[in-house]
Design a protein around this motif. Structure first.
Motif, PDB file in Angstrom:
ATOM      1  N   VAL A 185    -145.836 -57.736 -23.940  1.00 25.88           N
ATOM      2  CA  VAL A 185    -147.120 -58.147 -23.178  1.00 25.88           C
ATOM      3  C   VAL A 185    -146.455 -59.216 -22.173  1.00 25.88           C
ATOM      4  O   VAL A 185    -145.570 -60.105 -22.183  1.00 25.88           O
ATOM      5  CB  VAL A 185    -148.009 -59.262 -24.251  1.00 25.88           C
ATOM      6  N   ALA A 187    -148.590 -61.551 -19.371  1.00 28.33           N
ATOM      7  CA  ALA A 187    -149.910 -61.975 -19.287  1.00 28.33           C
ATOM      8  C   ALA A 187    -149.787 -62.996 -18.243  1.00 28.33           C
ATOM      9  O   ALA A 187    -150.499 -63.996 -18.502  1.00 28.33           O
ATOM     10  CB  ALA A 187    -150.281 -62.157 -20.687  1.00 28.33           C
ATOM     11  N   ARG A 217    -152.976 -59.446 -15.850  1.00 31.46           N
ATOM     12  CA  ARG A 217    -153.102 -60.785 -15.318  1.00 31.46           C
ATOM     13  C   ARG A 217    -153.959 -61.528 -16.358  1.00 31.46           C
ATOM     14  O   ARG A 217    -155.156 -61.209 -16.566  1.00 31.46           O
ATOM     15  CB  ARG A 217    -153.597 -60.765 -13.895  1.00 31.46           C
ATOM     16  N   SER A 218    -153.663 -62.911 -16.609  1.00 31.08           N
ATOM     17  CA  SER A 218    -154.663 -63.620 -17.272  1.00 31.08           C
ATOM     18  C   SER A 218    -154.575 -65.108 -16.945  1.00 31.08           C
ATOM     19  O   SER A 218    -153.477 -65.802 -16.636  1.00 31.08           O
ATOM     20  CB  SER A 218    -154.402 -63.543 -18.820  1.00 31.08           C
ATOM     21  N   PRO A 221    -152.105 -67.077 -20.385  1.00 37.95           N
ATOM     22  CA  PRO A 221    -151.373 -66.019 -21.027  1.00 37.95           C
ATOM     23  C   PRO A 221    -150.942 -66.161 -22.564  1.00 37.95           C
ATOM     24  O   PRO A 221    -151.005 -65.064 -23.165  1.00 37.95           O
ATOM     25  CB  PRO A 221    -149.911 -66.296 -20.513  1.00 37.95           C
ATOM     26  N   ALA A 224    -153.801 -64.298 -24.284  1.00 40.62           N
ATOM     27  CA  ALA A 224    -153.611 -62.992 -24.062  1.00 40.62           C
ATOM     28  C   ALA A 224    -152.515 -62.530 -25.110  1.00 40.62           C
ATOM     29  O   ALA A 224    -152.704 -61.311 -25.752  1.00 40.62           O
ATOM     30  CB  ALA A 224    -153.234 -62.571 -22.856  1.00 40.62           C
ATOM     31  N   GLU A 228    -153.664 -59.699 -28.330  1.00 40.06           N
ATOM     32  CA  GLU A 228    -152.550 -58.478 -28.461  1.00 40.06           C
ATOM     33  C   GLU A 228    -152.242 -58.435 -29.922  1.00 40.06           C
ATOM     34  O   GLU A 228    -152.313 -57.563 -30.571  1.00 40.06           O
ATOM     35  CB  GLU A 228    -151.593 -58.305 -27.491  1.00 40.06           C
TER      36      GLU A 228
END
Length: 271
Positions: A185, A187, A217-218, A221, A224, A228
Motif C-alpha cells: 500500500v 498511501a 492518495r490519502s 496514510p 489507509a 487495507e
C-alpha cells in the motif's frame, strides 16, 4: 531466517499473549526463544543535604524493587517451564531511564524482538518498545492484544520509499517469503517517484514473493493502511517506524502513531 527470537515478559497477564506469539513463530521457524525480563527500578533523586536519609530511602526502594523482581522472575520461569521449545531467560535490573537502553542492547543479539502493542489501558512499556525500535538495529514485532496468535498468511506492507520502510521490508523477509498474499500500500498525500517505484515489486519477486500494488492518495496514510489490513483480513502489517522525529509524530500525528494506537493486527516495525 528467524532462528533467535527475543520476547519481552513481565510476569503479568499479557505474557500469555506475547509468549503465544513467540511459540507460534518458534514452531514455524524452528527457532530458539530468548525471554527478556526487565525489572525497572524507579528513578531516584537525592539532595546533598539529605544524603543520609535519602540514601537509606533509596536502599529501601532498591531492596523492595529487587524483591519484587525476584518474585516476578520466579513467575516467569514457571511459565517458561511449559514451553516445548529451547529457551533461556535474561533479566535486566535497571533504573527506568536506562531500562530501554539495556533492552535495546540485549535485542541486538536476536533476530527479532517480540512485544505487545501498547494501549491506553496498558501504556507501561511504550518507552521500552520505542527504545528497542530506535536502538537495537532489529525489527520489533508487536502482537495485537485483540488478536490471538495464528499463522501469518496475508501481509500488508505500508510503503513510502523511505529508508525505514526499506529496513522493515528487509527484516520481514522471512514472513514475506512464506505468505500466501502480500499487498503493498502506498498511501501518501503526494505520491513521489520513490513512493510509486514498482522496483519494490520486482525486488520481492526475485525472492519469490508475488505482490499486489495498491497506490492511492490519502489525507491519512496510516488509516489507509489499516483499512487495507481490515479489508484483506491481514495477519501482519509491515511498516517503517518513525520516519519523522518521535516528538513530531506524537505531537502532530503520523503513520507510526496511527498504527500503534489503532491497529488490531500484529505490527512489524523497523527504524
Amino acid at each position: 531466517m528467524l532462528k533467535d527470537l527475543m520476547v519481552h515478559l513481565d510476569g503479568g497477564a499479557d505474557d500469555a499473549h506475547r509468549l503465544g506469539f513467540a511459540e507460534a513463530l518458534a514452531d514455524r521457524y524452528k527457532a530458539h526463544i530468548g525471554a527478556l525480563f526487565v525489572n525497572a527500578y524507579p528513578g531516584f533523586s537525592i539532595s546533598a543535604d539529605a544524603a543520609g536519609t535519602g540514601a537509606i530511602a533509596m536502599a529501601e526502594l532498591v531492596e523492595r524493587a529487587t524483591a519484587e523482581g525476584d518474585s516476578t522472575e520466579k513467575t516467569i520461569r514457571k511459565t517458561l517451564e511449559g514451553l516445548r521449545f529451547p529457551y533461556d531467560l535474561q533479566r535486566i535490573d535497571a533504573v527506568d531511564d536506562q531500562a530501554g537502553y539495556q533492552a535495546a542492547r540485549a535485542a541486538r543479539h536476536a533476530d527479532l524482538f517480540i512485544g505487545l502493542r501498547p494501549t491506553e489501558a496498558a501504556p507501561r512499556w511504550t518507552g521500552l518498545i520505542e527504545a528497542v525500535l530506535f536502538g537495537s538495529g532489529r525489527a520489533v514485532l508487536l502482537a495485537a492484544p485483540e488478536r490471538d496468535p495464528g499463522p501469518i498468511r496475508t501481509v500488508v506492507i505500508g510503503w513510502n520509499g523511505s529508508r525505514e520502510a526499506a529496513r522493515a521490508v528487509a527484516e520481514a523477509m522471512p514472513f514475506l517469503e512464506k505468505a500466501a498474499k502480500v499487498v503493498v500500500v502506498t498511501a501518501e498525500k503526494h505520491l513521489s517517484e520513490d513512493t510509486l517505484d514498482t522496483r519494490l515489486a520486482s525486488h520481492l519477486d526475485r525472492h519469490g514473493v508475488k505482490v499486489t500494488l495498491n497506490e492511492l492518495r490519502s489525507a491519512d496514510p496510516g488509516e489507509a493502511i489499516l483499512a487495507e489490513a481490515r479489508s484483506s483480513d491481514a495477519d501482519l502489517i509491515i511498516a517503517g517506524g518513525y520516519g519523522h522525529s518521535r516528538l513530531r509524530e506524537w505531537v502532530l500525528g503520523g503513520v507510526t502513531r496511527t498504527l500503534l494506537e489503532h491497529a488490531r493486527t500484529p505490527l512489524l516495525l523497523a527504524h
